[in-house]
Design an enzyme around this catalytic site. Sequence first.
Site, PDB file in Angstrom:
ATOM      1  N   GLN A 137     -12.751   0.653  -0.524  1.00  0.00           N
ATOM      2  CA  GLN A 137     -13.069   1.720  -1.475  1.00  0.00           C
ATOM      3  C   GLN A 137     -13.697   1.161  -2.755  1.00  0.00           C
ATOM      4  O   GLN A 137     -14.621   1.759  -3.307  1.00  0.00           O
ATOM      5  CB  GLN A 137     -11.789   2.498  -1.787  1.00  0.00           C
ATOM      6  CG  GLN A 137     -11.223   3.232  -0.574  1.00  0.00           C
ATOM      7  CD  GLN A 137      -9.765   3.616  -0.735  1.00  0.00           C
ATOM      8  OE1 GLN A 137      -9.174   3.439  -1.791  1.00  0.00           O
ATOM      9  NE2 GLN A 137      -9.176   4.131   0.336  1.00  0.00           N
ATOM     10  N   GLY A 189      -2.456   3.595  -4.304  1.00  0.00           N
ATOM     11  CA  GLY A 189      -2.988   4.445  -5.353  1.00  0.00           C
ATOM     12  C   GLY A 189      -4.438   4.867  -5.190  1.00  0.00           C
ATOM     13  O   GLY A 189      -5.086   4.598  -4.173  1.00  0.00           O
ATOM     14  N   HIS A 222      -6.628  -1.678   8.925  1.00  0.00           N
ATOM     15  CA  HIS A 222      -6.007  -2.997   8.806  1.00  0.00           C
ATOM     16  C   HIS A 222      -6.269  -3.863  10.043  1.00  0.00           C
ATOM     17  O   HIS A 222      -5.525  -3.781  11.023  1.00  0.00           O
ATOM     18  CB  HIS A 222      -4.503  -2.846   8.589  1.00  0.00           C
ATOM     19  CG  HIS A 222      -4.149  -2.387   7.214  1.00  0.00           C
ATOM     20  ND1 HIS A 222      -3.936  -3.262   6.169  1.00  0.00           N
ATOM     21  CD2 HIS A 222      -4.006  -1.149   6.695  1.00  0.00           C
ATOM     22  CE1 HIS A 222      -3.644  -2.588   5.066  1.00  0.00           C
ATOM     23  NE2 HIS A 222      -3.691  -1.300   5.360  1.00  0.00           N
ATOM     24  N   SER A 259       0.817  -1.217   0.000  1.00  0.00           N
ATOM     25  CA  SER A 259       0.000   0.000   0.000  1.00  0.00           C
ATOM     26  C   SER A 259       0.849   1.265   0.000  1.00  0.00           C
ATOM     27  O   SER A 259       0.356   2.347  -0.325  1.00  0.00           O
ATOM     28  CB  SER A 259      -0.939   0.012   1.211  1.00  0.00           C
ATOM     29  OG  SER A 259      -1.902  -1.011   1.119  1.00  0.00           O
ATOM     30  N   GLY A 272      -4.531   7.129   1.739  1.00  0.00           N
ATOM     31  CA  GLY A 272      -4.580   8.543   1.384  1.00  0.00           C
ATOM     32  C   GLY A 272      -5.859   8.923   0.672  1.00  0.00           C
ATOM     33  O   GLY A 272      -6.038  10.082   0.285  1.00  0.00           O
ATOM     34  N   GLU A 275      -5.678  -6.903  10.361  1.00  0.00           N
ATOM     35  CA  GLU A 275      -4.572  -7.858  10.519  1.00  0.00           C
ATOM     36  C   GLU A 275      -3.342  -7.205  11.150  1.00  0.00           C
ATOM     37  O   GLU A 275      -2.363  -7.894  11.466  1.00  0.00           O
ATOM     38  CB  GLU A 275      -4.207  -8.456   9.157  1.00  0.00           C
ATOM     39  CG  GLU A 275      -3.279  -7.637   8.298  1.00  0.00           C
ATOM     40  CD  GLU A 275      -3.890  -6.351   7.742  1.00  0.00           C
ATOM     41  OE1 GLU A 275      -3.122  -5.489   7.259  1.00  0.00           O
ATOM     42  OE2 GLU A 275      -5.127  -6.199   7.779  1.00  0.00           O
ATOM     43  N   CYS A 294      -9.334  -1.664   3.222  1.00  0.00           N
ATOM     44  CA  CYS A 294      -8.685  -0.453   2.681  1.00  0.00           C
ATOM     45  C   CYS A 294      -9.047  -0.212   1.220  1.00  0.00           C
ATOM     46  O   CYS A 294     -10.146   0.217   0.936  1.00  0.00           O
ATOM     47  CB  CYS A 294      -7.181  -0.500   2.927  1.00  0.00           C
ATOM     48  SG  CYS A 294      -6.806  -0.196   4.668  1.00  0.00           S
TER      49      CYS A 294
END
Length: 377
Positions: A256, A226, A338, A46, A296, A340, A252
């Site tokens: 999205q 990204g 996260h 990431s 981000g 994990e 994450c």
Amino acid sequence: MNKAIVLLEDGTIFYGKAEGPAMTSVGEICFTTGMTGYQEVFTDPSYFNQIVVATNTHIGNYGIHRDESQSGSVKIAGFVCRNFNEQHSRVRESESLPDFFRREGILAVSEVDTRKLVRHIREKGAMNALISSEDKPLEELKAILAKAPSMKGMGLASEVSTQKMYTLGDENRAYRIAVLDLGVKRNILDSLLKYDAYVGVFPHNASLEEIAAWKPDGILISNGPGDPEPLHEQAELVKKLIDQEMPTFGICLGHQLISLSQGLETFKMFNGHRGINHPVKNLLTGRCEVTSQNHGFAVSRESAEKNGSVEITHIHLNDDTIAGLRLRNKPVFSVQYHPEASPGPNDSEYLFEQFFELIRENKAKKPGGKVEESAER
């Protein structure tokens, strides 16, 4: 001392000491607040194409251990810190951080006033930056930086995804979990294996037919780097999987993409969330969790609140951004952090059990749907 420069997109300059090879590297500059876990950060897909600044003063004091990497190589574009420890101390076999960076071909810049640098980023927002240990004129470095594309609009999953499907675990286990690899961390896969799962990891460009032919019981849409918006094919694939009532868990970037598949919007954050101490509230239970985060981009809260099929389940307590959601009439949920960890706290591990509970409920609805109890190991 080998001199190095940190040049920001807005023209701000910091100087420091070069650690690693003589090179120039460009990426979006960001900061992480974790006191530990630097190796996991360096190898987290990431963070691909980002220059990472550590807010912690001392980096490298416990070295590098092969078992703690989250992928097969370093993924960051470069690293900036205050103090770079040449010596390390650890009970287990390990190597020094300088040796690790030299072996991986990554430039780090130390002896930088990172407090001032981080304050600048916080005030001005995320931006591109360049770090260099090469003897190049400043104007040449500025020209290199000016050509760097913005992170907004940049789809990077293809750069870090596996190119071929592979499996982990025993195929005779109770559950078959397909993972859409957009930059999956190793500990996500390890977390699935704890629950009596046979795991199939599929590349970013896998088709619905390829995944369906493997006959999974559930789908995990992974983290990754990204901007999510350019990933139209992946969002369409996620929509098709959801339409087939497949139990789906997004983490994450996966969160999205699930959101985009349901018509929600995403946006680039001013700074983003990166660290291992981010407070999140579970709106379903009222409990708060300390979480590990690295993103981000985020999902628009306004678009989620207007969508009757979406329920917001978690919020980030620092800025009220969406940290989790679920679909009201589908076995689908996702989080913007996260569970994990690696690095970070284990407050959110229950989400994996929640995923397997969804799978058990879904299997029980099918003809002859007796389901084995989860064998957490």
